[in-house]
Design an enzyme around this catalytic site. Structure first.
Site, PDB file in Angstrom:
ATOM      1  N   ASP A   1       0.774  -1.212   0.013  1.00 25.32           N
ATOM      2  CA  ASP A   1       0.021   0.178  -0.044  1.00 25.32           C
ATOM      3  C   ASP A   1       0.535   1.355   0.058  1.00 25.32           C
ATOM      4  OD1 ASP A   1      -2.740  -1.371   0.164  1.00 25.32           O
ATOM      5  OD2 ASP A   1      -2.282  -1.595   2.310  1.00 25.32           O
TER       6      ASP A   1
ATOM      7  N   ASP B   1      -7.130  -1.155  -4.520  1.00 29.25           N
ATOM      8  CA  ASP B   1      -8.288  -0.760  -3.561  1.00 29.25           C
ATOM      9  C   ASP B   1      -9.024   0.202  -4.207  1.00 29.25           C
ATOM     10  OD1 ASP B   1      -7.011  -2.598  -1.890  1.00 29.25           O
ATOM     11  OD2 ASP B   1      -5.818  -0.809  -0.780  1.00 29.25           O
TER      12      ASP B   1
END
Length: 183
Positions: free
Chosen positions: A128, A150
């Site tokens: 991330d 995401d």
């Protein structure tokens, strides 16, 4: 001829799936190669937006990252892979999705596959890197760090739900089935 047209209408949105997977993986490779783990690479607009390098063994908001490895793999890798296969099976069998809905389903699948690649091939978990200030809303100073996959799942999911609601509204508040009467 109609079946070929129908198949091409179903295959074309898979371009979005491939684009999201490629973009997700390329951005993650860049992050891994240029920013040391658990550090900030660049800040924009003060600290409103930061590009960071973190890894997540869990699901959204790090849920499940403390589970035993085998259970975590089963719940966060194998089960989502099965769900994606089922979604694609429904996608190809269903002729009722609108064009927009087909594209959004393929966007969600692309996001799911992008993160699954990390779960299967990165020991450190899902990479991330997008970190956004959240100004203390809901008790969060910063929104949980996320990535391209995401973003695709969330944006395409929201648009898909809205499109279903609009379709239901156009049908007078109910989902209507077509009735074919034989002669």
């Amino acid at each position: 001829m109609e079946k070929i047209k129908n198949l091409s209408e179903k295959l074309l949105p898979l371009v979005l799936t491939a684009f999201i997977v490629a973009t997700d993986q390329i951005t993650k490779i860049i992050i891994v190669k240029t920013i040391p783990p658990f550090s900030i690479g660049k800040s924009f607009f003060g600290d409103l937006l930061r590009i960071v390098h973190v890894s997540n063994l869990g699901a959204a908001f790090s849920m499940g990252d403390n589970l035993p490895n085998i259970l975590r793999r089963l719940l966060l890798a194998v089960l989502p892979l099965v769900v994606i296969v089922v979604v694609l099976a429904v996608y190809f069998r269903n002729d009722d999705f609108t064009r927009l809905q087909r594209w959004m389903v393929c966007g969600i699948v692309g996001g799911g596959l992008g993160n699954l690649i990390d779960r299967f091939f990165r020991a450190e978990g899902v990479v991330d890197f997008i970190d956004v200030k959240f100004f203390g809303l809901f008790g969060l100073e910063r929104w949980p760090t996320f990535n391209v996959a995401d973003s695709a799942v969330v944006v395409c999911g929201i648009v898909l739900v809205i499109s279903f609601l609009v379709t239901i509204n156009k049908n007078g508040g109910t989902v209507q089935e077509e009735v074919h009467v034989g002669k």
